[in-house]
Design an enzyme around this catalytic site. Sequence first.
Site: not given
Ligand code: SIN
Length: 291
Positions: A118, A120, A267, A282
């Site tokens: 995805h 974000d 990612h 995050r």
């Molecule tokens: C996310 O999608 O922000 C999580 C990515 C992760 O935990 O590596």
Amino acid sequence: MLNAKSGPRIRHLAPESAPYEALTVDKLTPVIGAELAGIDLSKPLSDRQIDEIHRALMENLVIFFRDQTLTAEQHLAFGRLFGDLHLHPAAPHEKGLPELMTIYADKDSPRANGEGWHSDVSCDEEPPMGSILYIRTCPPRGGDTLFASMYAAYEALSDRMKRYLEGLTAIHDGEDAYRGTYANYGVADRPAYPRAEHPVIRTHPVTGKKALYVNRGFTTRIVGVPRDESTAILNYLWDHAENPLFQCRFRWQENSIAFWDNRCVQHRAMWDYWPHTRSGHRVTVAGDRPV
Ligand code: SIN
């Protein structure tokens, strides 16, 4: 004719980069990802350091820092150097700090963050520009995050496919992605989640490069074509975008940071470390409406 013997699927030539003076940049692959060293993000940063971090992000799409010791306030302040902070429409955050999203999975978790490919919150009208993930607790092995260049995914499309996609838009919907997803953290669902229409091919506002902008996590259909055609094209594009040629894979250590550009990167986090715990925070930098 293009066939298996026509040479590499992508011929990626990274433009020559001017030397860096305030930090060092070690590329993970020719296509995406670089580890930055020689910088302590807990200290006030000079304009040159901030400029070079931003340039490294533009050139490498996702950048990594090791051995950083940041408080929550320092993590938030680092994010604010690059823009206003984004508020997640669903995910849990630390008490009193709505811009500090909690990332946590342990042996009892029903899910972990980011398990599918995805970009974000692409369901927002103005999806986030970048995300800065700080992992403090790592499993002994596993829990890597994979990142993929959507510039490379675009470049590797055939000219016919590029022409077909030009001018098309797609719906990105948060409903399926978010409803009930964070119930285990005690987060109550909202009456509705964001939904937006974005170009299938977007142009990066800083680099001017084109990037593929559909993802399995949020994109539900292409607008203006029959449903079966939309499904077939999206399935092709998602498979294409997930080609390992466009990827790097980051192996976390405690106190590592990844900063990725959601405008040109997808990612996916690996939840292969059960029964261990992986956790961090995050901070997400706000972005513009994709064009
Ligand atoms: C996310 O999608 O922000 C999580 C990515 C992760 O935990 O590596």
